[in-house]
Design an enzyme around this catalytic site. Structure first.
Site, short mmCIF file in Angstrom:
data_model
loop_
_atom_site.label_atom_id
_atom_site.label_comp_id
_atom_site.label_asym_id
_atom_site.label_seq_id
_atom_site.Cartn_x
_atom_site.Cartn_y
_atom_site.Cartn_z
N ASN A 8 0.93 -1.17 -0.02
CA ASN A 8 0.03 0.12 -0.08
C ASN A 8 1.01 1.23 0.00
O ASN A 8 1.51 1.40 0.98
CB ASN A 8 -0.94 0.07 1.10
N LYS A 10 0.12 4.35 -0.06
CA LYS A 10 -0.68 5.56 0.46
C LYS A 10 -0.22 6.47 -0.63
O LYS A 10 -0.18 6.41 -1.71
CB LYS A 10 -0.07 5.69 1.56
N HIS A 91 -9.54 1.07 4.46
CA HIS A 91 -8.35 1.29 5.34
C HIS A 91 -8.69 2.34 6.49
O HIS A 91 -9.49 3.32 6.24
CB HIS A 91 -7.22 1.98 4.44
N GLU A 93 -6.97 4.53 7.50
CA GLU A 93 -6.66 5.97 7.38
C GLU A 93 -8.11 6.68 6.71
O GLU A 93 -8.25 7.74 6.79
CB GLU A 93 -5.14 6.21 6.55
N GLU A 166 -5.70 -5.01 10.32
CA GLU A 166 -4.55 -3.83 10.63
C GLU A 166 -5.14 -3.11 11.97
O GLU A 166 -5.95 -2.12 11.98
CB GLU A 166 -4.71 -3.14 9.46
N GLY A 172 2.40 1.92 10.73
CA GLY A 172 3.13 2.97 10.68
C GLY A 172 4.03 3.70 11.79
O GLY A 172 4.63 4.57 11.90
N SER A 211 3.16 -2.30 10.30
CA SER A 211 4.76 -2.48 10.58
C SER A 211 5.40 -3.61 10.12
O SER A 211 6.34 -4.15 10.83
CB SER A 211 4.93 -2.00 11.81
N GLY A 233 4.63 1.06 4.54
CA GLY A 233 6.27 1.69 4.37
C GLY A 233 7.16 0.86 3.95
O GLY A 233 7.89 1.19 2.81
C1 PEP Z 1 -0.85 0.05 5.80
O1 PEP Z 1 -0.83 1.04 5.30
O2 PEP Z 1 -1.83 -0.81 5.39
C2 PEP Z 1 0.27 -0.44 6.78
C3 PEP Z 1 0.02 -1.54 7.26
O3 PEP Z 1 1.34 0.45 7.02
P1 PEP Z 1 2.90 0.12 7.55
O4 PEP Z 1 3.06 -1.19 7.08
O5 PEP Z 1 3.56 1.35 7.17
O6 PEP Z 1 2.50 0.10 9.11
#
Ligand code: PEP
Length: 258
Positions: A8, A10, A91, A93, A166, A172, A211, A233
């Protein structure tokens, strides 16, 4: 079940980053036992899809309406026209900053499946909900309320639907849920999928996201009912992402640890 490792991106990615898309697609050919996808910004979908034919390029969101007065939004026909084969929906976010409800997420997944797209449907609890002992209830409740139902769901389950657990506090932040916590939530989500779809619910992939990186991927992928990962990330470069794909390939044949 074949694992799915999806990136992802983003709000990251311009033309110069197509080099990373190419490198990831090229490297992923070495791991045919793993499905790999990259969900890039809408502005990059068409160029990414052209750059790596046959590799799964996805979107990060889609509107549930077919078309109309929805300034700034993108519909399923636009995504398929641009070359996307899947989309993330729900998601955290977006649930947070765009105030998306479970009903919105359900409508989006139904629209996307109905249009032939794959769907990665995200659920997960906040830190406050986990600390209050509400993690299982929150994630299961979100799934129940945002799972696609009806004709489009029947056509898309289980092949084109994946669920991503998640935990919001792990996205993140560098914090990762423990293997025991992941196993508990994934088990609960599996039960909800089977309740919704019968036997077919057993074949919907449940991804972990939060993460994930090369160093923790092997133990996460070894947990029962972890059928892949949604990676933020660490999906932005081939250097970070390819070892995660390799970790998924490495545990394919190994038995689950929890
Ligand atoms: C995500 O954006 O779905 C995600 C899990 O981000 P990260 O791996 O950066 O925690």
């Amino acid at each position: 079940m074949k694992k799915l490792v999806a990136g992802n991106w983003k709000m990251h990615g311009v033309a110069a980053d197509l080099e990373q898309v190419r490198a990831i697609a090229e490297a992923s050919r070495r791991f045919p036992s793993v499905d790999v996808a990259l969900c890039v910004p809408a502005t990059l979908i068409e160029r990414a899809a052209r750059a790596v034919p046959g590799f799964a390029i996805g979107a990060q969101d889609v509107h549930f309406a077919e078309k109309g007065a929805h300034t700034g939004c993108v519909c399923t026909a636009m995504l398929t026209d641009a070359g996307a084969s899947l989309t993330i929906v729900g998601h955290s976010e977006r649930r947070d900053s765009q105030r998306e409800s479970d009903a919105d997420v359900k409508a989006k997944s139904e629209a996307a499946l109905g249009a032939g797209l794959g769907v990665i449907l995200c659920v997960g609890e906040s830190l406050a909900q986990r600390e209050a002992g509400e993690a299982v209830r929150t994630a299961s409740g979100q799934l129940d309320a945002s799972l696609p139902h009806g004709e489009p769901a029947a056509a898309g389950v289980p092949d084109r639907l994946a669920v991503a657990y998640e935990p919001i506090w792990a996205i993140g932040t560098g914090k990762v849920a423990s293997c025991e916590d992941i196993a508990e939530i994934h088990r609960a989500l599996r039960e909800r999928l089977v309740a919704a779809y019968g036997e077919a619910g057993d074949r919907v992939r449940i991804l972990y996201g939060g993460s994930v990186k090369a160093s923790n991927a092997p133990e996460i992928f070894a947990v029962a009912d972890v059928d892949g990962a949604l990676v933020g990330g660490a999906s932005l470069s081939a250097e970070d992402f390819v070892p995660i794909i390799a970790a998924a390939a490495a545990v394919e044949a190994a038995p689950p640890i929890a």
